[in-house]
Design an enzyme around this catalytic site. Structure first.
Site, PDB file in Angstrom:
ATOM      1  CG  HIS A  69      -1.749  -1.098   1.487  1.00  0.00           C
ATOM      2  ND1 HIS A  69      -1.662  -1.890   2.616  1.00  0.00           N
ATOM      3  CD2 HIS A  69      -2.747  -1.619   0.736  1.00  0.00           C
ATOM      4  CE1 HIS A  69      -2.579  -2.852   2.551  1.00  0.00           C
ATOM      5  NE2 HIS A  69      -3.243  -2.710   1.414  1.00  0.00           N
ATOM      6  CG  HIS A  87      -3.927   2.089   3.584  1.00  0.00           C
ATOM      7  ND1 HIS A  87      -4.755   1.081   3.200  1.00  0.00           N
ATOM      8  CD2 HIS A  87      -2.912   1.493   4.255  1.00  0.00           C
ATOM      9  CE1 HIS A  87      -4.276  -0.069   3.622  1.00  0.00           C
ATOM     10  NE2 HIS A  87      -3.162   0.164   4.271  1.00  0.00           N
ATOM     11  CG  HIS A  95      -8.652  -1.210   2.977  1.00  0.00           C
ATOM     12  ND1 HIS A  95      -7.473  -0.833   2.404  1.00  0.00           N
ATOM     13  CD2 HIS A  95      -8.720  -2.553   2.872  1.00  0.00           C
ATOM     14  CE1 HIS A  95      -6.839  -1.912   1.988  1.00  0.00           C
ATOM     15  NE2 HIS A  95      -7.571  -2.965   2.265  1.00  0.00           N
ATOM     16  CG  HIS A 104      -7.856   3.633   1.746  1.00  0.00           C
ATOM     17  ND1 HIS A 104      -7.344   2.707   2.625  1.00  0.00           N
ATOM     18  CD2 HIS A 104      -8.918   4.197   2.372  1.00  0.00           C
ATOM     19  CE1 HIS A 104      -8.060   2.728   3.743  1.00  0.00           C
ATOM     20  NE2 HIS A 104      -9.022   3.618   3.612  1.00  0.00           N
ATOM     21  CG  ASP A 107      -6.780   0.489  -0.579  1.00  0.00           C
ATOM     22  OD1 ASP A 107      -5.955   0.720   0.322  1.00  0.00           O
ATOM     23  OD2 ASP A 107      -8.010   0.521  -0.410  1.00  0.00           O
ATOM     24  CG  HIS A 148       0.692  -4.433   5.107  1.00  0.00           C
ATOM     25  ND1 HIS A 148       0.386  -3.927   6.346  1.00  0.00           N
ATOM     26  CD2 HIS A 148       0.581  -3.395   4.234  1.00  0.00           C
ATOM     27  CE1 HIS A 148       0.089  -2.649   6.235  1.00  0.00           C
ATOM     28  NE2 HIS A 148       0.203  -2.293   4.966  1.00  0.00           N
ATOM     29  NE  ARG A 165       1.328   0.285   9.093  1.00  0.00           N
ATOM     30  CZ  ARG A 165       1.003   1.571   9.145  1.00  0.00           C
ATOM     31  NH1 ARG A 165       1.950   2.499   9.150  1.00  0.00           N
ATOM     32  NH2 ARG A 165      -0.263   1.926   9.210  1.00  0.00           N
TER      33      ARG A 165
END
Length: 173
Positions: A69, A87, A95, A104, A107, A148, A165
């Site tokens: 992202h 984000h 999202h 978003h 995304d 992620h 993350r």
């Protein structure tokens, strides 16, 4: 009249050159929570001159599907990379690429890491740009690319249940 035309033509050329220069490819260095390089991403203007295409080349990640992202702050302080903020979402949407109230702007689709921990993937984000305006990845001093630990489920707010993350790189001019 001819002199005026030449001046206008030169100004137009200079303006086009400035736009092209502002949108040249950008390399983002990605680091893990320990500050070690896990690869890079090259961001360029998408096909047809809109959006952003990302060529991801990563190593030393866990095999399987991962989310990537764009986040709202160009800051990647480990170990959790929370300094990158949420984000990138200039339109204040929900999202997920499959969310009817989203997505978003930051995304993107998931990508797959092979058993050897590497991935060379190309992802596209049609909702951001490398130019100017509120959808530019350079807005407010820049943004960040975050990888992620897990895949994005493409619908759950705020981050698609994508997990921790695990890598981050600042996107700045």
């Amino acid at each position: 009249m001819t002199k005026h035309f030449v001046v206008v033509a030169i100004a137009g050329f200079m303006g086009a050159a400035a736009v092209c220069a502002a949108q040249k490819p950008v390399t983002v260095e990605l680091k893990d929570a320990n500050g070690q390089s896990v690869g890079s991403a090259i961001l360029s203007v998408g096909k047809g001159g809109s959006g952003v295409t990302m060529k991801l080349n990563v190593k030393n990640l866990t095999p399987g599907e991962h989310a990537a992202h764009f986040h709202q702050v160009a800051k990647c302080e480990g170990p959790a990379f929370t300094t990158a903020g949420g984000h990138f979402n200039p339109d204040q949407k929900h999202h997920g690429l499959q969310n009817p109230a989203g997505p978003h702007a930051g995304d993107m689709p998931n990508f797959t890491v092979k058993a050897d921990g590497t991935s060379k993937a190309t992802l596209t984000d049609p909702l951001v740009n490398l130019g100017s305006g509120d959808h530019s990845l350079f807005t407010g001093g820049g943004t960040a690319l975050v990888i992620h630990a897990k895949a994005d489920d493409m619908k759950t707010d705020p981050a698609g249940n994508a997990g921790d993350r695990i890598a981050c790189g600042a996107i700045i001019k």
